[in-house]
Motif scaffolding. Structure first.
Motif, mmCIF file in Angstrom:
data_model
loop_
_atom_site.group_PDB
_atom_site.id
_atom_site.type_symbol
_atom_site.label_atom_id
_atom_site.label_comp_id
_atom_site.label_asym_id
_atom_site.label_seq_id
_atom_site.Cartn_x
_atom_site.Cartn_y
_atom_site.Cartn_z
ATOM 1 N N ILE A 7 0.837 -1.206 0.000
ATOM 2 C CA ILE A 7 0.000 0.000 0.000
ATOM 3 C C ILE A 7 0.867 1.248 0.000
ATOM 4 N N VAL A 8 1.902 1.255 0.822
ATOM 5 C CA VAL A 8 2.812 2.409 0.883
ATOM 6 C C VAL A 8 3.520 2.588 -0.459
ATOM 7 N N ALA A 9 3.975 1.487 -1.064
ATOM 8 C CA ALA A 9 4.634 1.567 -2.367
ATOM 9 C C ALA A 9 3.676 2.114 -3.431
ATOM 10 N N GLY A 10 2.424 1.694 -3.398
ATOM 11 C CA GLY A 10 1.428 2.209 -4.338
ATOM 12 C C GLY A 10 1.163 3.690 -4.157
ATOM 13 N N ILE A 11 1.093 4.131 -2.910
ATOM 14 C CA ILE A 11 0.877 5.557 -2.639
ATOM 15 C C ILE A 11 2.065 6.378 -3.119
ATOM 16 N N ILE A 12 3.289 5.885 -2.871
ATOM 17 C CA ILE A 12 4.489 6.588 -3.334
ATOM 18 C C ILE A 12 4.514 6.645 -4.852
ATOM 19 N N PHE A 13 4.182 5.522 -5.503
ATOM 20 C CA PHE A 13 4.145 5.489 -6.963
ATOM 21 C C PHE A 13 3.146 6.498 -7.515
ATOM 22 N N LEU A 14 1.942 6.518 -6.971
ATOM 23 C CA LEU A 14 0.927 7.460 -7.457
ATOM 24 C C LEU A 14 1.331 8.910 -7.207
ATOM 25 N N THR A 15 1.955 9.179 -6.070
ATOM 26 C CA THR A 15 2.417 10.537 -5.767
ATOM 27 C C THR A 15 3.480 10.974 -6.769
ATOM 28 N N LEU A 16 4.452 10.098 -7.039
ATOM 29 C CA LEU A 16 5.489 10.445 -8.009
ATOM 30 C C LEU A 16 4.913 10.601 -9.412
ATOM 31 N N LEU A 17 3.915 9.792 -9.745
ATOM 32 C CA LEU A 17 3.252 9.921 -11.046
ATOM 33 C C LEU A 17 2.552 11.273 -11.165
ATOM 34 N N VAL A 18 1.895 11.699 -10.107
ATOM 35 C CA VAL A 18 1.231 13.010 -10.115
ATOM 36 C C VAL A 18 2.260 14.125 -10.307
ATOM 37 N N PHE A 19 3.391 14.042 -9.602
ATOM 38 C CA PHE A 19 4.440 15.058 -9.759
ATOM 39 C C PHE A 19 5.018 15.028 -11.172
ATOM 40 N N TYR A 20 5.127 13.844 -11.768
ATOM 41 C CA TYR A 20 5.624 13.754 -13.136
ATOM 42 C C TYR A 20 4.648 14.415 -14.119
ATOM 43 N N ILE A 21 3.370 14.163 -13.954
ATOM 44 C CA ILE A 21 2.368 14.773 -14.842
ATOM 45 C C ILE A 21 2.371 16.289 -14.683
ATOM 46 N N ILE A 22 2.439 16.758 -13.433
ATOM 47 C CA ILE A 22 2.495 18.207 -13.190
ATOM 48 C C ILE A 22 3.739 18.798 -13.847
#
Length: 156
Positions: A7-22
């Motif tokens: 779950i923590v790895a998924g949250i980190i992945f999604l957070t980094l993906l959001v920063f990449y899109i931004i």
């Protein structure tokens, strides 16, 4: 009970993906510099390659000299690309943060692409070896080989 590490790895992945899109959106508008030049891109690609090479030896033992060199190269490449983000984003803290986190996502994504390419290559080799078998081929029956079984540790 769910696996908390996953779950923590998924949250980190999604957070980094959001920063990449931004970062991509802001970079396309010219507000932010994601990759400054060719050296920046080269360091961004060299980092996951060095991590992959170090990972091939395994991390279940103390690091050997080659692994230490690979990890140091990966670290220096990421520090170098982060310094380029600091210099080219002209000290704006949020742009620097977004750029560095987006680069971290790029490193992770590149590492996953390398692993996927290796898996596809191995799968294609296995399939090609299986595909070469013809029904008309001769079959060879192997008899019990005591020396071979002793070598591989097989006991009856």
């Amino acid at each position: 009970m769910p696996n908390t590490n996953l779950i923590v790895a998924g949250i980190i992945f999604l957070t980094l993906l959001v920063f990449y899109i931004i970062a991509k959106v802001k970079s396309n508008r010219g507000d932010l510099v994601l990759t400054a030049n060719g050296w920046d891109m080269a360091m961004l690609i060299a980092c996951p390659i060095a991590i992959f090479i170090a990972w091939c030896w395994g991390f279940d033992h103390p690091l050997n000299n080659a692994q230490i060199v690979c990890v140091v190269i990966a670290s220096l490449c990421f520090v170098g690309t982060s310094i380029m983000s600091i210099v080219h984003n002209e000290g704006e803290f949020m742009h620097i943060l977004i750029s560095v986190l987006a680069k971290l996502f790029i490193v992770w994504l590149t590492l996953m692409i390398i692993l996927l390419l290796i898996a596809v290559f191995l799968f294609s080799v296995i399939i090609s070896c299986i595909g070469e078998h013809n029904d008309g081929d001769e079959y060879i029956l192997l008899k019990y080989d005591r020396a071979l079984h002793a070598y591989v540790g097989y006991r009856i």
